[in-house]
Design a protein around this motif. Sequence first.
Motif, PDB file in Angstrom:
ATOM      1  N   LYS A   9       0.831  -1.200   0.000  1.00 45.23           N
ATOM      2  CA  LYS A   9       0.000   0.000   0.000  1.00 45.23           C
ATOM      3  C   LYS A   9       0.867   1.253   0.000  1.00 45.23           C
ATOM      4  N   SER A  10       0.465   2.233  -0.795  1.00 46.97           N
ATOM      5  CA  SER A  10       1.137   3.526  -0.773  1.00 46.97           C
ATOM      6  C   SER A  10       0.733   4.288   0.482  1.00 46.97           C
ATOM      7  N   THR A  11       1.617   5.215   0.899  1.00 41.15           N
ATOM      8  CA  THR A  11       1.353   6.025   2.092  1.00 41.15           C
ATOM      9  C   THR A  11       0.994   7.445   1.680  1.00 41.15           C
ATOM     10  N   VAL A  12      -0.118   7.924   2.192  1.00 45.40           N
ATOM     11  CA  VAL A  12      -0.567   9.288   1.917  1.00 45.40           C
ATOM     12  C   VAL A  12      -0.525  10.080   3.221  1.00 45.40           C
ATOM     13  N   PRO A  53       9.188   8.173   4.505  1.00 41.52           N
ATOM     14  CA  PRO A  53       8.425   9.307   3.969  1.00 41.52           C
ATOM     15  C   PRO A  53       7.168   8.832   3.239  1.00 41.52           C
ATOM     16  N   PRO A  54       6.188   9.697   3.104  1.00 40.67           N
ATOM     17  CA  PRO A  54       4.968   9.338   2.374  1.00 40.67           C
ATOM     18  C   PRO A  54       5.231   9.302   0.868  1.00 40.67           C
ATOM     19  N   ASP A  55       4.323   8.640   0.163  1.00 46.04           N
ATOM     20  CA  ASP A  55       4.407   8.610  -1.296  1.00 46.04           C
ATOM     21  C   ASP A  55       3.700   9.806  -1.923  1.00 46.04           C
ATOM     22  N   LEU A  56       2.795  10.428  -1.164  1.00 46.39           N
ATOM     23  CA  LEU A  56       2.051  11.592  -1.665  1.00 46.39           C
ATOM     24  C   LEU A  56       1.576  12.408  -0.472  1.00 46.39           C
ATOM     25  N   ILE A  57       1.446  13.717  -0.656  1.00 44.74           N
ATOM     26  CA  ILE A  57       0.996  14.606   0.423  1.00 44.74           C
ATOM     27  C   ILE A  57      -0.227  15.381  -0.046  1.00 44.74           C
ATOM     28  N   LEU A  58      -1.301  15.326   0.764  1.00 44.95           N
ATOM     29  CA  LEU A  58      -2.469  16.185   0.586  1.00 44.95           C
ATOM     30  C   LEU A  58      -2.304  17.337   1.560  1.00 44.95           C
ATOM     31  N   LEU A  59      -2.217  18.559   1.073  1.00 48.24           N
ATOM     32  CA  LEU A  59      -1.762  19.688   1.886  1.00 48.24           C
ATOM     33  C   LEU A  59      -2.767  20.841   1.870  1.00 48.24           C
ATOM     34  N   ASP A  60      -3.236  21.189   3.058  1.00 48.25           N
ATOM     35  CA  ASP A  60      -4.099  22.365   3.195  1.00 48.25           C
ATOM     36  C   ASP A  60      -3.250  23.624   3.054  1.00 48.25           C
ATOM     37  N   ILE A  61      -3.855  24.697   2.590  1.00 42.42           N
ATOM     38  CA  ILE A  61      -3.109  25.953   2.438  1.00 42.42           C
ATOM     39  C   ILE A  61      -3.253  26.837   3.662  1.00 42.42           C
ATOM     40  N   MET A  62      -4.482  27.068   4.120  1.00 35.50           N
ATOM     41  CA  MET A  62      -4.716  28.040   5.194  1.00 35.50           C
ATOM     42  C   MET A  62      -4.531  27.373   6.548  1.00 35.50           C
ATOM     43  N   MET A  63      -3.284  27.502   7.087  1.00 32.45           N
ATOM     44  CA  MET A  63      -2.949  26.970   8.397  1.00 32.45           C
ATOM     45  C   MET A  63      -2.188  28.035   9.179  1.00 32.45           C
ATOM     46  N   PRO A  64      -2.314  28.066  10.508  1.00 36.77           N
ATOM     47  CA  PRO A  64      -1.578  29.049  11.308  1.00 36.77           C
ATOM     48  C   PRO A  64      -0.092  28.731  11.347  1.00 36.77           C
ATOM     49  N   ASP A  65       0.701  29.734  11.690  1.00 34.81           N
ATOM     50  CA  ASP A  65       2.163  29.623  11.843  1.00 34.81           C
ATOM     51  C   ASP A  65       2.871  29.396  10.504  1.00 34.81           C
ATOM     52  N   MET A  66       2.540  28.312   9.814  1.00 32.92           N
ATOM     53  CA  MET A  66       3.167  28.031   8.521  1.00 32.92           C
ATOM     54  C   MET A  66       2.080  27.562   7.556  1.00 32.92           C
ATOM     55  N   ASP A  67       1.815  28.373   6.527  1.00 33.61           N
ATOM     56  CA  ASP A  67       0.755  27.970   5.599  1.00 33.61           C
ATOM     57  C   ASP A  67       1.265  26.902   4.622  1.00 33.61           C
TER      58      ASP A  67
END
Length: 386
Positions: A9-12, A53-67
Amino acid sequence: MNSLDFTEKSTVLVVDDTPENLSLMAALLKDTYKVKVANHGEKGLKIAQSDNPPDLILLDIMMPDMDGYEVCRRLKEHPATREIPVIFLTAKSEIEDEKKGLELGAVDYITKPISPPIVMARVATQLSLKASADFLRDKNDFLEQEVAKRTQEVMAIQEVTILAMASLAETRDSDTGNHIRRTQHYMQALAEHLQLHPRFSAFLTPYNIQMLFRSAPLHDIGKVGIPDRILLKPGRLTPEEFEIMKTHTTLGRDAIAHAEEALGTRVEFLSMSKEIALSHQEKWNGSGYPEGLAGDAIPISARMMALADVYDALISRRVYKEGMSHEEAVAIIVEGSGSHFDPDIVDGFLHVQEVFRGIAQRYADSDNDLEQKASYVQAATGDGTT
């Protein structure tokens, strides 16, 4: 994930500061993929840069401290994470937002509220593309390693061939094998100093300096064709004997040329070897041999070898003579500037003369070397061998 193992299985990795979003994405993905979650950018980076490490990253944009934009930028800067595909998953839906995300290196941009089938399809597509890219990258790395390995093997074979040929000449001469080593290193030291000189810089590239070092041992290969009664004669040669001795230059060039012809292709270091073998006895004022070349008509490689060879002949002990001091040899070379030697090459030699002295000491002939050579000379000349 190993790009060749499609059963694992791939890691997300899902990075989002909202717990509800993390739960939603984990529930959507868990049956198909291994899922890791991070509730802020720093934690996401730490997971991405871990040993697994993961094989793919789903990344939110609007986050505090570091977007998400900053997280993506750092991911793409780091060698260990730059190849991990990033899909932005965000409520920011303006075209400029999407453009910025893609410019930072993201591979896709999905707006919230999400459509589960779209998310699953796009994740699957990017993981498939990454698996293919990883496979090709692994293949390319393997091929590069194989090419480097084969290149090293070819170079090693060439080195052995050169030294075998040079040793053949050395066994019949009054020189010892250390003469080959010394002249190689003299040439390298002189070339490295002269490579910034405007007259020599175009020729003395790093590659050509390497070729000079490899070619130098063949400078006297033609001596295999000179009779022992002349080659090993301790006293002055007669004019007739000297004419025969002079042919070692053309004999050497021809022997290397025949070897090159047998290979059926032009070999660069052999081309330089031919120059050195033929022309290292030429003199700057045109009084040398075999062609009476003068000045810049003499190849640079041969001009350098002329100086290196004379220096070594002067300072080295032989069966029939003691060597001169370094200072005496330097004085003779300086005296020959503009007549025997290219003046600019002599100037370069003066700058590195202490390096020459060190090389001469490092590869000095031992008493045993000279005793063995004396035995050979006695046997070769005492029984009338020609």
